[in-house]
Design an enzyme around this catalytic site. Structure first.
Site, PDB file in Angstrom:
ATOM      1  N   GLU A 510       0.822  -1.214   0.000  1.00  0.00           N
ATOM      2  CA  GLU A 510       0.000   0.000   0.000  1.00  0.00           C
ATOM      3  C   GLU A 510       0.854   1.260   0.000  1.00  0.00           C
ATOM      4  O   GLU A 510       0.471   2.274  -0.584  1.00  0.00           O
ATOM      5  CB  GLU A 510      -0.932  -0.021   1.219  1.00  0.00           C
ATOM      6  CG  GLU A 510      -1.846   1.181   1.339  1.00  0.00           C
ATOM      7  CD  GLU A 510      -2.925   1.221   0.280  1.00  0.00           C
ATOM      8  OE1 GLU A 510      -3.657   2.228   0.230  1.00  0.00           O
ATOM      9  OE2 GLU A 510      -3.048   0.257  -0.503  1.00  0.00           O
ATOM     10  N   THR A 621     -11.444   8.292 -13.256  1.00  0.00           N
ATOM     11  CA  THR A 621     -10.516   7.716 -12.284  1.00  0.00           C
ATOM     12  C   THR A 621     -10.944   6.333 -11.804  1.00  0.00           C
ATOM     13  O   THR A 621     -10.196   5.685 -11.080  1.00  0.00           O
ATOM     14  CB  THR A 621     -10.335   8.673 -11.082  1.00  0.00           C
ATOM     15  OG1 THR A 621      -9.152   8.326 -10.369  1.00  0.00           O
ATOM     16  CG2 THR A 621     -11.540   8.605 -10.160  1.00  0.00           C
TER      17      THR A 621
END
Length: 644
Positions: A510, A621
């Site tokens: 992440e 997006t």
């Protein structure tokens, strides 16, 4: 009695001299003015203000916890960290950049007379409008959103299709001629069918699938409206999975109830539902999708009822009330949320022939241009009440990312007429390069975070979209900087690939850091997870489309193999908790964006360029393709976008 205590007042007659009466009335009127004026000049939180203001005005309520950032921001989690530079020599990345433009950029006035392919003038490309077919009662746009709209509101879909330079699905659905590439594309298609079939079997109508426990997950960030179904519509259609697409279409038509009192992120509803329905309509021409998205667009408008017009982050679509995230600093709105509306809202204006949607997003841009930006950077938190930055935290990853993406994509979607978006993008990119772009001792290029002038040398997976962002804008910057932008995009994409290749699973964490001797690796346990994110693969796809360097397809196939080995379980795909562990632990979540973005970008990576050609389409997006507005937007709206 009070008056008996005042000098000059008769106990019997209670009389006042004329001058005393005048002074007393003057004092009383001033007191009344002060009291009522205070109701409107005190902060939003004053309860009495609600008595006098319209019920549609949103109040600055704050809810939730800081942990909700992973649930509500782009793709379920947003934490700023993700960009790595490339160690290869520039000679490896100097492949000639393929042009994205449909034709040379010209002014709007020149465009009016310019002939297009087939000898038609641009005004002939502007879609004719006639009265719409009546929609069902629950799908009629109310007078509030029709304010300022023309009476002629239909959209000529057949004429729109003729305006595209190329067929959306290519000559043969983008089928590659190379057998190995075709085999890889078929594998991605099989992954999509496997993920979809399990979602349908165990979580139908819920937002997402929990593959280990074989049940559905609703969550609280995108309502309760089958996010995986709407997110998958265009992916299924593009891949030719028509039985699955028809099942999804039927559910949207019969079960997507937009009148329920669901609380959701404005950002998530826009990118997933508005974007997904718009994309499905433009690709298929199904009128039902248009009617649904028009209803939904109207329901988002109350979130903009703030003193500045900057929308709040959370909205109840049933009541229209909105509020700010509880974890957001001082009730702020988030840059990556209110800055990620432009593409969808311009198309809402086009389909409805109503300028109100474009006006809302242009007001946001106007405010951002007016306020001071520290070192040219855009901080992540802005007060929707005062219009001022709340704190100086800047990130190209979580909380900031898609704002920058939408600047360059707004310019491209306008057929390169939105000069204001272009100027804002390249100015922001210059500030990013001057303040955030760093080179590690090992030669990796990355984007650090900026906290009030102090750099935090970490990068999030979310920021890895920026390789693709930089490359799609490389052709339209200053001519002398084109190769520089191409090299920068390649370096960032290389760094993100390194974050994958340096883990045991060949999947990226992440967030990864560049301090304490670490390079492109996560040093904190809390950053080691992977939740099926698409950003790295997104950059591979754009880099392949614009350079045709074969390494990007090879890197994409590495990701496919890693997903199959570590994330595929018996009933779907699941994220993993530690990318560095030899034995993986699954998080029991098949994210909606895995279907919408990760698998779609992989499929496009292994397809020919004529499948959703970049000359005609811009991806929002959430990877929902929207057409370049040269083919759709009326001259009035184009003028607004380029002049305001």
């Amino acid at each position: 009695m009070v008056f008996r205590k005042l000098p000059g007042v008769s106990a019997s007659g209670m009389g006042l001299r004329l001058s005393q009466k005048f002074v007393f009335l003057l004092f009383l009127s001033g007191l009344v003015t002060l009291c009522f004026g205070a109701l409107f000049f005190l902060p939003d939180s004053v309860r009495l203000k609600r008595i006098f203001l319209s019920k549609t005005e949103s109040q600055p309520v704050t809810v939730g916890s800081e942990n909700d950032v992973r649930e509500h921001l782009k793709k379920g989690a947003k934490d700023p960290e993700h960009l790595r530079g490339i160690t290869s020599a520039k000679g490896e990345t100097s492949t000639k950049l393929k042009a994205l433009g449909r034709k040379p950029s010209v002014t709007n006035e020149a465009k009016t007379d310019k002939k297009v392919a087939g000898g038609e003038a641009l005004e002939d490309m502007t879609l004719s409008r006639s009265k719409t077919d009546s929609a069902s009662k629950d799908e009629k746009v109310t007078s509030s959103s029709n304010q300022g709209a023309n009476t002629d509101t239909s959209f000529d879909y057949n004429k729109f299709k003729k305006c595209l330079l190329k067929p959306p699905l290519g000559i043969e659905h983008g089928k590659p001629s190379d057998p190995q590439t075709l085999q890889r594309r078929e594998k991605v298609k099989e992954m999509m069918k496997f993920a979809w079939d399990n979602y349908k079997s165990f979580a139908w109508g819920r937002n997402e699938l929990r593959p280990l426990t074989r049940n559905g997950h609703i969550g609280n960030m995108f309502g309760e409206w089958g996010a995986s179904i709407v997110d998958s519509l265009d992916t299924l259609y593009i891949m030719g999975l028509m039985d699955e697409y028809n099942d999804a279409k039927e559910w949207v038509e019969t079960s997507l109830d937009l009148n329920s009192n669901g609380e959701a992120s404005l950002f998530e509803v826009n990118i997933r539902y508005v974007g997904g329905l718009l994309s499905a309509y433009y690709l298929t021409g199904e009128e039902m999708f248009k009617r649904k998205v028009m209803v939904l667009g109207e329901k988002l408008l109350p979130a903009f009822n703030t003193p500045t017009g900057i929308p709040r982050g959370v909205i109840n679509l049933g009541s229209g009330t909105s509020w700010s995230w509880g974890w957001a600093s001082a009730g702020s709105s988030i840059l990556a949320e209110f800055g990620t509306l432009h593409l969808e809202f311009v198309h809402l204006s086009e389909l409805s022939n109503n300028d109100i949607y474009t006006e809302k997003v242009m007001n946001i841009r106007k405010l951002l241009n007016k306020i001071e930006k520290p070192h040219g950077l855009y901080p992540n938190f802005l007060s929707p009440v005062s219009g001022n930055w709340v704190q100086h935290h800047v990130s190209i990853g979580g909380l900031g990312d898609s704002f920058y993406e939408y600047l360059i994509k707004s310019y491209l979607m306008s057929d390169k007429t939105d000069e204001e978006a272009k100027k804002m993008y390249y100015s922001a990119l210059e500030a990013i390069e001057a303040n955030l772009v760093q080179k590690s001792p090992g030669g990796l290029t990355y984007m650090a975070e900026w906290r009030g002038g102090i750099l935090d040398h970490k990068m999030g997976h979310l920021a890895c979209f920026s390789g693709g962002m930089v490359v799609i804008g490389a052709d339209d910057g200053a001519p002398e900087k084109r190769q520089h932008y191409l090299d920068l995009a390649a370096e960032i994409t290389h760094t993100c690939h390194e974050s994958y290749s340096r883990s045991a699973t060949k999947l990226g964490p992440e967030a990864f850091r560049f301090d304490g001797g670490a390079e492109a690796t996560a040093t904190r346990l809390s950053d080691r997870y992977y939740i099926l994110r698409p950003e790295v693969i997104e950059s591979y796809m754009y880099m392949w489309r614009l350079t045709h360097d074969p390494k990007y397809r090879e890197w994409g196939w590495e990701a496919v193999e890693a997903l199959e080995q570590h994330c595929r379980v018996e009933a779907g795909f699941s994220g993993i908790r530690d990318v560095y562990a030899q034995t993986v632990s699954h998080d029991n979540m098949q994210q909606s964006f895995f279907l919408s973005e990760t698998l779609k970008y992989l499929y496009l990576l292994f397809s020919d360029d004529d499948l959703l050609p970049l000359e005609d389409w811009v991806f929002n997006t959430e990877a929902h393709p929207l057409p370049v507005t040269n083919t759709t937007v009326s001259p009035v709206i184009v003028t607004q976008v380029s002049v305001l």
